[in-house]
Design an enzyme around this catalytic site. Structure first.
Site, short mmCIF file in Angstrom:
data_model
loop_
_atom_site.label_atom_id
_atom_site.label_comp_id
_atom_site.label_asym_id
_atom_site.label_seq_id
_atom_site.Cartn_x
_atom_site.Cartn_y
_atom_site.Cartn_z
N SER A 14 0.85 -1.19 0.00
CA SER A 14 0.00 0.00 0.00
C SER A 14 0.88 1.24 0.00
CB SER A 14 -0.91 0.01 1.23
OG SER A 14 -1.47 1.28 1.43
N LYS A 15 0.57 2.17 -0.87
CA LYS A 15 1.28 3.44 -0.92
C LYS A 15 1.14 4.17 0.43
CE LYS A 15 3.36 6.81 -3.28
NZ LYS A 15 4.76 6.71 -3.71
N ARG A 16 -0.03 4.00 1.05
CA ARG A 16 -0.28 4.67 2.33
C ARG A 16 0.70 4.21 3.41
NH1 ARG A 16 -5.62 3.74 0.89
NH2 ARG A 16 -5.71 1.90 2.23
N ASP A 66 8.70 5.34 -7.64
CA ASP A 66 9.58 5.30 -6.46
C ASP A 66 10.75 4.37 -6.70
OD1 ASP A 66 7.90 7.01 -5.00
OD2 ASP A 66 6.75 5.35 -4.16
#
Length: 491
Positions: free
Chosen positions: A262-264, A272
């Site tokens: 998850s990017k979160r 990235d």
């Protein structure tokens, strides 16, 4: 509603007789690893079977749109060499390829489904969040039982409504997935999902089915979280009388045994990973293996080799764990396999972060690094001694294996400096011959001469390349200046 001739014309546009896959991202700002894997698998299926790869932008969820996100999608696909045959930017026979530009279509097909008895208008007042949750008991919905005449009358009177799918009360629905096989569910467990919202925009599930059919999609690749929606997709296809495409549900990419990436939570997107010094080709190769197993032992694949090897039977039902160390290994293998010229070009921006002095040849420095680099972002820290000799203590001259200490190092530098000054040519062979010749004369190992020369030239115990290469790149004048500083430190 349009007459049937219009629907027949839409059917006539659909390409036939070829494998057709689509990548259909929502423009939400970045390409996460799972999204990239979906794009790669859809591309590989199309290419493996000699078909078409289509890009469709799914932007009906206006609340999630991020400015510039469509450009991220185009740029990522281009960098990854996943060229689409049809899409918003290149056109094609079944456009438009942006969902909001197809908005008028969905109402026509929702109305057709009402006419066929597989959908109905629902006039009940519900908030959008309630609609999206899917928590709606069709047994309590009075609109499901409205006569066609009453439904038409209320719609013409201007009452707001959504259009819901009419799921059968009884029986079961079975669908087939290429990885998971046949899955059967009881219809009573399925909700009458919204197909068309009050604002006239379709829900994700409805737009997908309509667009996939009208674009002739033969293989639908998506995450296994959509397995629970597949029975409703099947019932929509059957309600329209359309053929059902092959479903390919891919298990999630996990950060560990229990958590999805998850990017979160700080897990890297494709961009990235590139910023962290990974090569696009290595990332693609590694992502291909997150949920797909080739036949045989081969792990390193070019994109052309992946097109040849990729088969649906190799897709796994088990979640794949993203292992950054494994990606790092892949990256180092790709770096070592590059031609020196290609690596120099890729490495130069990272070299120039540390080596600002243009007098030092980036390609020559790259040659020292290629076999010692795993990710490109490691490069600058290896080169911080070129522009400026760092502060260092004389304890660096002490090295047991080279039988080097401060006293012997002082003697070696005293001997080497005049020999370097007198050299007619400043190249690897000449520099090496001076040091090996001196070692032979003094009857010591070569390392006893080379260790103090490298320490004085670089001011570091660990360097890419040895004394010969570092001296050659620094040039005679700078090398001599640094050797004199080393001699001064040693007293």
């Amino acid at each position: 509603m349009k007459d049937m001739a219009w629907f027949d014309e839409m059917e006539a546009r659909i390409p036939q007789g070829e494998v057709r896959t689509r990548f259909a991202p929502s423009p939400t700002g970045y390409m996460h690893v799972g999204n990239l894997r979906t794009a790669l698998y859809t591309y590989l299926i199309a290419r493996h079977y000699g078909g078409k790869f289509i890009l469709r932008i799914e932007d009906t969820d206006q609340g999630r749109l991020v400015e510039g996100a469509v450009d991220v999608i185009y740029r990522t696909l281009k960098e990854c060499h996943l060229e689409h045959d049809e899409g918003p930017d290149v056109g094609g026979p079944v456009g438009p390829y942006v969902q909001t530009e197809r908005r008028p279509l969905y109402k026509e097909y929702a109305e057709l489904l009402i006419q066929r008895g597989h959908a109905y208008r629902c006039f009940c007042e519900k908030t959008e969040s309630e609609e999206d949750s899917g928590e709606f008991d069709r047994g309590d919905d009075p609109c499901r039982c409205l006569s066609c005449e009453e439904s038409e009358r209320r719609a013409l009177a201007g009452e707001k409504y959504v259009i819901r799918q009419r799921i059968p009360h009884e029986g079961t629905t079975t669908f087939h997935d290429e990885s998971f096989g046949d899955i059967t569910v009881e219809n009573k467990t399925l909700d009458d999902q919204v197909l068309l919202k009050r604002d006239g925009l379709p829900t994700y599930n409805f737009a997908n089915v309509v667009d996939d059919h009208l674009m002739g999609i033969t293989h639908v690749v998506r995450g296994s979280e959509y397995l629970s929606s597949a029975p409703k997709y099947n019932l929509l296809y059957e309600g329209f009388g359309w053929p059902i495409p092959k479903y390919v549900h891919c298990s999630p990419v996990m950060r560990d045994q229990h958590n999805k990436m998850s990017k979160r939570h700080g897990d890297p997107s494709y961009e990235d990973l590139i910023a962290q010094g990974y090569l696009t080709d290595a990332v693609l190769n590694y992502v291909a293996l997150l949920g797909w197993s080739p036949r045989g032992e081969q792990e390193i694949f070019s994109l052309d080799e992946l097109k040849e090897a990729f088969e649906l039977s190799g897709i796994s039902k088990s979640p794949a764990i993203f292992d950054i160390e494994k990606l790092r290994y892949f990256n180092s293998e790709y770096i070592r396999a590059m031609s020196p010229e290609t690596f120099a070009k890729v490495a130069e921006p990272f070299i120039r972060r540390a080596v600002k002095n243009e007098a030092y040849d980036a390609a020559a420095i790259a040659a020292l690094l290629q076999q010692r680099t795993e990710v490109l972002t490691e490069i600058p820290e290896k080169l911080d001694f070129f522009d400026e000799l760092p502060e260092y203590g004389t304890e660096l001259f002490v090295h047991k294996k080279s039988k080097s200490d401060e006293q012997s190092s002082r003697e070696m530098l005293q001997r080497v400096i005049p020999l370097f000054e007198a050299l007619p040519a400043w190249d690897d062979e000449s520099i090496l011959n001076v040091m090996t010749g001196l070692a032979e004369e003094l009857q010591v190992k070569n390392a006893k001469v080379m260790w103090p020369v490298r320490i004085a030239a670089a001011g570091k115990a660990v360097t890419p390349g040895g004394a010969v290469e570092i001296c050659r790149i620094l040039g005679r004048e700078e090398t001599l200046r640094r050797l004199r500083i080393g001699l001064e430190k040693l007293g």
